[in-house]
Design a protein around this motif. Structure first.
Motif, short mmCIF file in Angstrom:
data_model
loop_
_atom_site.label_atom_id
_atom_site.label_comp_id
_atom_site.label_asym_id
_atom_site.label_seq_id
_atom_site.Cartn_x
_atom_site.Cartn_y
_atom_site.Cartn_z
N SER A 19 7.51 -8.50 -9.51
CA SER A 19 7.52 -7.93 -8.16
C SER A 19 8.07 -8.95 -7.17
CB SER A 19 6.11 -7.51 -7.76
OG SER A 19 6.09 -6.98 -6.46
N ARG A 129 8.14 1.54 -3.65
CA ARG A 129 9.04 0.48 -4.07
C ARG A 129 10.13 1.04 -4.98
NH1 ARG A 129 6.32 -4.61 -3.17
NH2 ARG A 129 7.67 -5.65 -4.68
N TRP A 139 12.39 -5.18 -12.46
CA TRP A 139 11.87 -5.74 -11.23
C TRP A 139 11.44 -4.61 -10.30
CZ3 TRP A 139 15.19 -8.63 -14.05
CH2 TRP A 139 14.95 -10.01 -14.13
N SER A 140 10.31 -4.81 -9.63
CA SER A 140 9.86 -3.92 -8.57
C SER A 140 10.18 -4.60 -7.24
CB SER A 140 8.36 -3.67 -8.69
OG SER A 140 7.86 -2.98 -7.56
N THR A 141 10.83 -3.87 -6.33
CA THR A 141 11.29 -4.50 -5.10
C THR A 141 11.10 -3.58 -3.91
OG1 THR A 141 13.18 -5.58 -4.05
CG2 THR A 141 13.67 -3.66 -5.43
#
Length: 375
Positions: A19, A129, A139-141
């Motif tokens: 994250s 997200r 990936w978490s963004t």
């Protein structure tokens, strides 16, 4: 500071997701400019932001350019923010000069680019997200800067009989340099800068060259002033604002009439013919019955934006493009496209990177404020 500690969590108990606040996809001019401005605004690489690049090394698309494209032949290479490119040997291949410059830039500003990483899809994730799915994990963004350029999407026009051609067909993206065409009859398709550069080089080695384009080329007299540049960018920007696929700035400005182009015109190398209508096993043919034998068809027909990985977000407008306000996708304010349309030039990418980071800071600040009120 608008950051969240980079943490990991498990999705469906099978995959670890990192994250971060911002993911930058692509490490060419646009991606490095964006990463630089993020760092200047307090986003720590590896903790708050990650830069993902699918290329084997630094240099963006420049690392794939043909050896005969020396640095002295490069038009309008603008320095990255915060570091000038000085004392470059104009006789060295641009692929070497610019790759070394980008490498030095990444190390100087400690941008920690992750490569080679292929971004496969960006889709909606939990808690508002985005999930960025890649060959190296997910990936978490909270925000995404897409800076993938066009090099990976060469445009190949389709013409009747194309599959019957017994010779060789290749695109600018595969151009090896002029020596490989020695003694061959070469048809170069395309009225842009690459097409004219290829012709001027190949003509010294080939048995014959023929230049064909869909429209008569437009040559630009006089210097490329700031006013001319702004007017060209405005036209490209208007298409993007309408949700249409962007055209290149060169298609708007025309080709610069420099000494090499003048000589090519005088020598008959840049003798443009209208686009052929079909391809035959031995060459090309026009509707009026004229035929031309050829050993090679070189498609200098440009590129399209490499944005297929954004498809799950459904950002495209009915016109086929992604509508932007500045660099922000109108359909999703978390997504910024830098190096797309009007910001495709090197100086445009630098300015767009700064603008995208400014908008992202505002977005994350508003989110943080909303969370505080909710708590």
């Amino acid at each position: 500071m608008l950051t969240s500690e980079a943490v990991s969590r498990s999705v469906n108990n099978t995959e670890t997701v990192e994250s971060v606040d911002v993911v930058v996809v692509g490490a060419g001019q646009a991606g490095l400019s964006s990463a630089h401005h993020l760092r200047r605004n307090g986003f720590e690489p590896g903790r708050d932001v990650v830069v993902l690049d699918h290329s084997p090394g630094p240099g963006g698309a420049w690392q794939f350019r043909w050896p005969s494209l020396t640095y002295g032949k490069v038009h309008g290479m603008h320095a990255l923010p915060g570091m000038e490119l000085t004392d470059a040997d104009s006789e060295r291949p641009s692929s070497e000069v610019i790759s070394e410059y980008f490498d030095r830039y990444e190390r100087t500003f400690d941008l920690r680019v992750r490569r080679p990483v292929d971004v496969r899809a960006v889709r909606e994730g939990p808690d508002g997200r985005l999930l960025v799915e890649t060959s190296a994990g997910t990936w978490s963004t909270r925000a995404l800067i897409n800076a993938t350029g066009t090099w990976d999407r060469p445009f190949w026009p389709r013409y009747p009989g194309q599959e019957t051609f017994r010779g060789r067909q290749l695109h600018t993206a595969q151009y090896p340099g002029p020596e490989e065409f020695a003694g061959q009859r070469v048809v170069v398709v395309g009225g842009g800068a690459s097409g004219t550069q290829h012709l001027l080089e190949i003509a010294r080695y080939a048995a014959a060259t023929t230049w064909v384009t869909r429209r008569p080329p437009v040559f630009r007299e006089g210097p490329f002033t700031e006013d001319v540049g702004r007017a060209a960018v405005a036209l490209v920007e208007e298409r993007v604002r309408q949700g249409l696929p962007p055209k290149s700035v060169v298609s708007v400005t025309g080709l610069p009439l420099n000494d090499a182009i003048r000589q090519g015109l005088a020598d008959g190398i840049l003798d443009r013919h209208p686009m052929f209508d079909r391809i035959t096993p031995n060459g090309v043919e026009w509707h009026d019955g004229r035929r031309l034998d050829a050993d090679v068809i070189l498609w200098a027909t440009g590129f399209r934006a490499a944005i297929d990985h954004l498809s799950p977000l459904r950002l495209r407008e009915p016109g086929g493009g992604i509508r932007l306000e500045g660099t922000r996708a109108v359909a999703d304010p978390r997504v910024h496209l830098v190096g797309y349309g009007p910001s495709a030039s090197t100086i445009g990418a630098n300015r767009a990177g700064r603008a995208a980071v400014r908008d992202i800071r505002r977005l994350l600040r508003e989110e943080s404020g909303a969370e505080s009120v909710a708590a």
